[in-house]
Design a protein around this motif. Structure first.
Motif, PDB file in Angstrom:
ATOM      1  N   TRP A 356      -5.138  22.556   6.394  1.00  0.00           N
ATOM      2  CA  TRP A 356      -4.092  21.846   7.147  1.00  0.00           C
ATOM      3  C   TRP A 356      -2.741  22.525   7.011  1.00  0.00           C
ATOM      4  CZ3 TRP A 356      -1.422  16.812   5.218  1.00  0.00           C
ATOM      5  CH2 TRP A 356      -0.639  16.242   6.250  1.00  0.00           C
ATOM      6  N   ILE A 357      -2.156  22.899   8.149  1.00  0.00           N
ATOM      7  CA  ILE A 357      -0.795  23.434   8.182  1.00  0.00           C
ATOM      8  C   ILE A 357       0.134  22.311   8.610  1.00  0.00           C
ATOM      9  CG2 ILE A 357       0.748  25.137   9.207  1.00  0.00           C
ATOM     10  CD1 ILE A 357      -1.756  26.872   9.710  1.00  0.00           C
ATOM     11  N   ALA A 358       1.087  21.967   7.738  1.00  0.00           N
ATOM     12  CA  ALA A 358       1.963  20.818   7.999  1.00  0.00           C
ATOM     13  C   ALA A 358       3.379  21.162   7.562  1.00  0.00           C
ATOM     14  CB  ALA A 358       1.456  19.578   7.251  1.00  0.00           C
ATOM     15  N   GLY A 359       4.322  20.445   8.153  1.00  0.00           N
ATOM     16  CA  GLY A 359       5.711  20.620   7.762  1.00  0.00           C
ATOM     17  C   GLY A 359       6.593  20.984   8.939  1.00  0.00           C
ATOM     18  N   GLY A 384       8.507  24.931   6.352  1.00  0.00           N
ATOM     19  CA  GLY A 384       9.750  24.305   6.781  1.00  0.00           C
ATOM     20  C   GLY A 384      10.398  23.408   5.743  1.00  0.00           C
ATOM     21  N   GLU A 385      11.377  22.641   6.209  1.00  0.00           N
ATOM     22  CA  GLU A 385      12.194  21.808   5.332  1.00  0.00           C
ATOM     23  C   GLU A 385      11.393  20.721   4.615  1.00  0.00           C
ATOM     24  OE1 GLU A 385      15.612  20.183   7.261  1.00  0.00           O
ATOM     25  OE2 GLU A 385      16.237  22.105   8.114  1.00  0.00           O
ATOM     26  N   ALA A 386      10.305  20.285   5.230  1.00  0.00           N
ATOM     27  CA  ALA A 386       9.531  19.178   4.658  1.00  0.00           C
ATOM     28  C   ALA A 386       8.651  19.605   3.496  1.00  0.00           C
ATOM     29  CB  ALA A 386       8.661  18.540   5.745  1.00  0.00           C
ATOM     30  N   ALA A 387       8.503  20.897   3.261  1.00  0.00           N
ATOM     31  CA  ALA A 387       7.533  21.368   2.273  1.00  0.00           C
ATOM     32  C   ALA A 387       7.695  20.729   0.889  1.00  0.00           C
ATOM     33  CB  ALA A 387       7.579  22.893   2.183  1.00  0.00           C
ATOM     34  N   PRO A 388       8.891  20.665   0.307  1.00  0.00           N
ATOM     35  CA  PRO A 388       8.992  20.059  -1.030  1.00  0.00           C
ATOM     36  C   PRO A 388       8.579  18.585  -1.049  1.00  0.00           C
ATOM     37  CG  PRO A 388      10.931  21.386  -0.549  1.00  0.00           C
ATOM     38  CD  PRO A 388      10.173  21.273   0.737  1.00  0.00           C
ATOM     39  N   VAL A 398      -4.471  16.806  -3.283  1.00  0.00           N
ATOM     40  CA  VAL A 398      -4.866  17.870  -2.357  1.00  0.00           C
ATOM     41  C   VAL A 398      -4.313  19.207  -2.857  1.00  0.00           C
ATOM     42  CG1 VAL A 398      -4.647  18.748   0.008  1.00  0.00           C
ATOM     43  CG2 VAL A 398      -4.857  16.278  -0.381  1.00  0.00           C
ATOM     44  N   PRO A 399      -5.147  20.245  -2.952  1.00  0.00           N
ATOM     45  CA  PRO A 399      -4.606  21.573  -3.271  1.00  0.00           C
ATOM     46  C   PRO A 399      -3.632  22.009  -2.161  1.00  0.00           C
ATOM     47  CG  PRO A 399      -7.001  21.540  -3.454  1.00  0.00           C
ATOM     48  CD  PRO A 399      -6.606  20.250  -2.795  1.00  0.00           C
ATOM     49  N   TYR A 400      -2.552  22.642  -2.548  1.00  0.00           N
ATOM     50  CA  TYR A 400      -1.584  23.056  -1.534  1.00  0.00           C
ATOM     51  C   TYR A 400      -0.864  24.317  -1.987  1.00  0.00           C
ATOM     52  CZ  TYR A 400       2.057  21.079  -4.549  1.00  0.00           C
ATOM     53  OH  TYR A 400       2.889  20.813  -5.606  1.00  0.00           O
ATOM     54  N   GLU A 401      -0.241  24.960  -0.988  1.00  0.00           N
ATOM     55  CA  GLU A 401       0.705  26.032  -1.278  1.00  0.00           C
ATOM     56  C   GLU A 401       1.908  25.825  -0.371  1.00  0.00           C
ATOM     57  OE1 GLU A 401       0.159  29.824   1.446  1.00  0.00           O
ATOM     58  OE2 GLU A 401      -1.584  29.640   0.129  1.00  0.00           O
ATOM     59  N   ILE A 402       3.051  26.273  -0.791  1.00  0.00           N
ATOM     60  CA  ILE A 402       4.230  26.264   0.061  1.00  0.00           C
ATOM     61  C   ILE A 402       4.310  27.641   0.723  1.00  0.00           C
ATOM     62  CG2 ILE A 402       6.744  26.065   0.144  1.00  0.00           C
ATOM     63  CD1 ILE A 402       6.576  23.991  -2.045  1.00  0.00           C
ATOM     64  N   SER A 403       3.851  27.698   1.964  1.00  0.00           N
ATOM     65  CA  SER A 403       3.759  28.964   2.688  1.00  0.00           C
ATOM     66  C   SER A 403       5.105  29.388   3.257  1.00  0.00           C
ATOM     67  CB  SER A 403       2.737  28.847   3.824  1.00  0.00           C
ATOM     68  OG  SER A 403       1.485  28.417   3.350  1.00  0.00           O
ATOM     69  N   GLY A 404       5.957  28.418   3.551  1.00  0.00           N
ATOM     70  CA  GLY A 404       7.279  28.720   4.073  1.00  0.00           C
ATOM     71  C   GLY A 404       7.303  28.875   5.573  1.00  0.00           C
ATOM     72  N   THR A 405       6.598  29.894   6.099  1.00  0.00           N
ATOM     73  CA  THR A 405       6.601  30.154   7.536  1.00  0.00           C
ATOM     74  C   THR A 405       5.228  29.878   8.141  1.00  0.00           C
ATOM     75  OG1 THR A 405       5.950  32.467   7.317  1.00  0.00           O
ATOM     76  CG2 THR A 405       8.312  31.965   7.185  1.00  0.00           C
ATOM     77  N   LEU A 406       5.228  29.654   9.442  1.00  0.00           N
ATOM     78  CA  LEU A 406       3.973  29.376  10.141  1.00  0.00           C
ATOM     79  C   LEU A 406       3.050  30.590  10.111  1.00  0.00           C
ATOM     80  CD1 LEU A 406       2.226  27.513  11.857  1.00  0.00           C
ATOM     81  CD2 LEU A 406       3.526  28.231  13.873  1.00  0.00           C
ATOM     82  N   CYS A 433       5.728  16.612  11.778  1.00  0.00           N
ATOM     83  CA  CYS A 433       7.162  16.878  11.682  1.00  0.00           C
ATOM     84  C   CYS A 433       7.686  17.367  13.026  1.00  0.00           C
ATOM     85  CB  CYS A 433       7.447  17.984  10.659  1.00  0.00           C
ATOM     86  SG  CYS A 433       7.425  17.470   8.945  1.00  0.00           S
ATOM     87  N   ALA A 434       8.987  17.188  13.212  1.00  0.00           N
ATOM     88  CA  ALA A 434       9.644  17.849  14.335  1.00  0.00           C
ATOM     89  C   ALA A 434       9.694  19.346  14.069  1.00  0.00           C
ATOM     90  CB  ALA A 434      11.052  17.293  14.531  1.00  0.00           C
ATOM     91  N   SER A 435       9.939  20.110  15.118  1.00  0.00           N
ATOM     92  CA  SER A 435       9.881  21.570  15.018  1.00  0.00           C
ATOM     93  C   SER A 435      11.242  22.214  14.798  1.00  0.00           C
ATOM     94  CB  SER A 435       9.294  22.130  16.315  1.00  0.00           C
ATOM     95  OG  SER A 435      10.104  21.734  17.416  1.00  0.00           O
ATOM     96  N   PHE A 436      12.313  21.425  14.879  1.00  0.00           N
ATOM     97  CA  PHE A 436      13.639  21.992  15.117  1.00  0.00           C
ATOM     98  C   PHE A 436      14.210  22.826  13.972  1.00  0.00           C
ATOM     99  CE2 PHE A 436      13.795  17.834  17.539  1.00  0.00           C
ATOM    100  CZ  PHE A 436      13.305  18.406  18.698  1.00  0.00           C
ATOM    101  N   ASP A 437      13.594  22.780  12.785  1.00  0.00           N
ATOM    102  CA  ASP A 437      14.124  23.621  11.711  1.00  0.00           C
ATOM    103  C   ASP A 437      13.776  25.098  11.924  1.00  0.00           C
ATOM    104  OD1 ASP A 437      11.431  23.137  11.258  1.00  0.00           O
ATOM    105  OD2 ASP A 437      11.619  23.171   9.076  1.00  0.00           O
ATOM    106  N   GLN A 438      12.629  25.363  12.560  1.00  0.00           N
ATOM    107  CA  GLN A 438      12.200  26.755  12.737  1.00  0.00           C
ATOM    108  C   GLN A 438      11.913  27.124  14.198  1.00  0.00           C
ATOM    109  OE1 GLN A 438       8.823  27.055  10.054  1.00  0.00           O
ATOM    110  NE2 GLN A 438      10.124  27.721   8.369  1.00  0.00           N
TER     111      GLN A 438
END
Length: 466
Positions: A356-359, A384-388, A398-406, A433-438
């Motif tokens: 799952w790619i989210a944020g 994006g901004e929602a990652a933290p 859930v296992p996760y990573e903070i990928s930062g970019t799409l 999430c909304a897209s407007f940060d990136q």
């Protein structure tokens, strides 16, 4: 274009000069109306004037001379308070209408027998509109689709007796269409939405009810109490009501039984269509969309074979559970339109094992409402901004990573999914999430996902270029 001949020789005021507003003004002018248009944005006024639309500040206009006031659906009619133009129109007793109302009047004037399917609901209306139009087109019917999806309604081809119209209607548009009268009116569902513009849930539901109340046949999803009550109320009033349910067997109406779409007549069941193997219509929510489309297409004269063929060839709606590519056992799905948790839930409920790619730009409530779907998520890739905040919600569940970019998220998710030997798995962009940060909007975000997925070596695109 549909020339608005019903206002020929009459003076009409118009406010709101975005794309649909300019299209509506041009349709009125083509029909012979004398139009005076305005907008609070000077750039919009300049664009309208440049294409020959007469503009002028409506504050100084003689409202007694206007036969009607055409308002953009994006402008407040009632809440949080009426726009100043609304107050001026009401003060002079000028009727306030929108472009859907203009379309309805032109259809009655030129071709009242033209099949007209109107669709509304809190969720699913765009998919249902696109699906219904696709089935009709695939069956060889002259079909026009627009309204709140795609083309502004007055830019469609003019009404003719055998020309089919499939029109998505928002609550804002219905509020400005007092004589809306579809051949088949669809109300899919109701949950709290746009209450800043409608005040209360009761008012919001009452506006949605108008679409089916004015229809020849009202097709209503009864899986929520608001719609169930509307169906009962209309039936008591003598209207022709067809109930649909994605969850429950019905005595009369259409319902989903797994992947089978069933018709019930006085408690006797028969299968009218099936969704097995149709990836673009995966999930319970799409069963509801398909049930509505089937009922509407039967109403306007299609055969069951034509409908099944259309269901099977439906490519899906761009950015809404859109299958964009496949590599071996890994399916890549673009659900960029899921800009909040509720919108992401259908996709998360439709696949058993998800990367799952989210944020993005977070919405109130975050992803906590999606906790029930966490067992389906093999790993999350947060951007994006929602990652933290999202990582805090996922915690140890859930296992996760903070990928930062799409682009990084797609690359990492594809790598991990390829090594998963548990059967078919899905790399899913459903950002909640909304897209407007990136990104400029969810369409640009979805296109970036599609390109990143199909750039991976060995991925075969699905559905061709869009």
């Amino acid at each position: 274009m549909i020339p608005a001949a019903s206002f020929a020789g009459k003076r009409v005021s118009l406010f709101g000069l975005g794309g649909s507003g300019i299209a509506t003004a041009r349709a009125l002018i083509a029909g012979g109306a004398d139009v005076l248009a305005w907008d609070d944005n000077p750039d919009s006024v300049a664009k309208a004037a440049a294409v020959g639309i007469a503009t002028g500040d409506l504050r100084g206009a003689d409202w007694a001379k206007f036969s009607a006031f055409v308002l953009s659906p994006g402008v407040p009619l009632t809440h949080p308070k009426p726009h100043w133009t609304v107050e001026l129109a009401r003060g002079s007793g000028v009727e306030i209408i929108g472009d859907i109302e203009l379309f309805c009047r032109e259809r009655v004037l030129a071709a009242p027998a033209a099949p007209f399917i109107a669709i509304t609901g809190t969720n699913g209306k765009s998919t249902t509109t696109a699906l219904t139009a696709h089935i009709l087109k695939a069956a060889g019917r002259d079909t026009q689709m627009g309204g709140n999806i795609g083309r502004a309604v007055m830019t469609l081809d003019p009404p003719e007796p055998n020309r089919h119209y499939v029109v998505e209607c928002s609550s804002y548009q219905i509020d400005l269409a007092p004589s809306i009268n579809p051949t088949a009116g669809i109300l899919l569902n109701l949950t709290p939405d746009h209450l800043d513009r409608h005040g209360t849930m009761q008012h919001y539901a009452a506006i949605k009810e108008r679409l089916v109340a004015g229809s020849e046949t009202a097709i209503i999803g009864i899986d929520d109490s608001w719609c169930a009550q509307i169906a009962e109320r209309l039936e008591r009033a003598g209207r022709h009501v067809i109930r649909i349910s994605k969850r429950l067997p019905l005595t009369d109406g259409y319902f989903a039984d797994g992947s089978n779409l069933m018709e019930a007549v006085h408690g006797r069941y028969s299968r009218v269509a099936f969704l097995e193997g149709i990836g673009s219509l995966r999930g319970q929510h799409n069963a509801q969309n398909a049930l509505a489309a089937v009922a509407a297409c039967l109403k306007v004269g299609l055969e069951l074979g034509e409908i099944q063929s259309g269901l099977e060839s439906f490519p899906g709606l761009a950015h809404r559970m859109e299958q964009v590519g496949r590599k071996d056992h890994v399916l890549f799905v673009n659900d960029s339109k899921a800009t909040n948790a509720d919108a992401a839930a259908p996709a998360l409920s439709s696949f058993p094992r998800i990367y799952w790619i989210a944020g993005g730009l977070p919405k109130e409530g975050g992803i906590e409402p999606l906790r029930g779907f966490f067992p389906r998520i093999a790993k999350a890739y947060l951007i994006g901004e929602a990652a933290p905040a999202f990582s805090a919600t996922l915690g140890e569940a859930v296992p996760y990573e903070i990928s930062g970019t799409l682009s990084a998220a797609v690359e990492h998710a594809a790598h991990d999914a390829a090594r998963d030997d548990s059967g078919e798995v899905v790399v899913l962009l459903s950002p909640a999430c909304a897209s407007f940060d990136q990104f400029k909007n969810f369409e640009v975000r979805g296109e970036a996902f599609r390109q990143a997925a199909n750039a991976i070596e060995g991925v075969k695109p699905i559905g061709g270029a869009r």
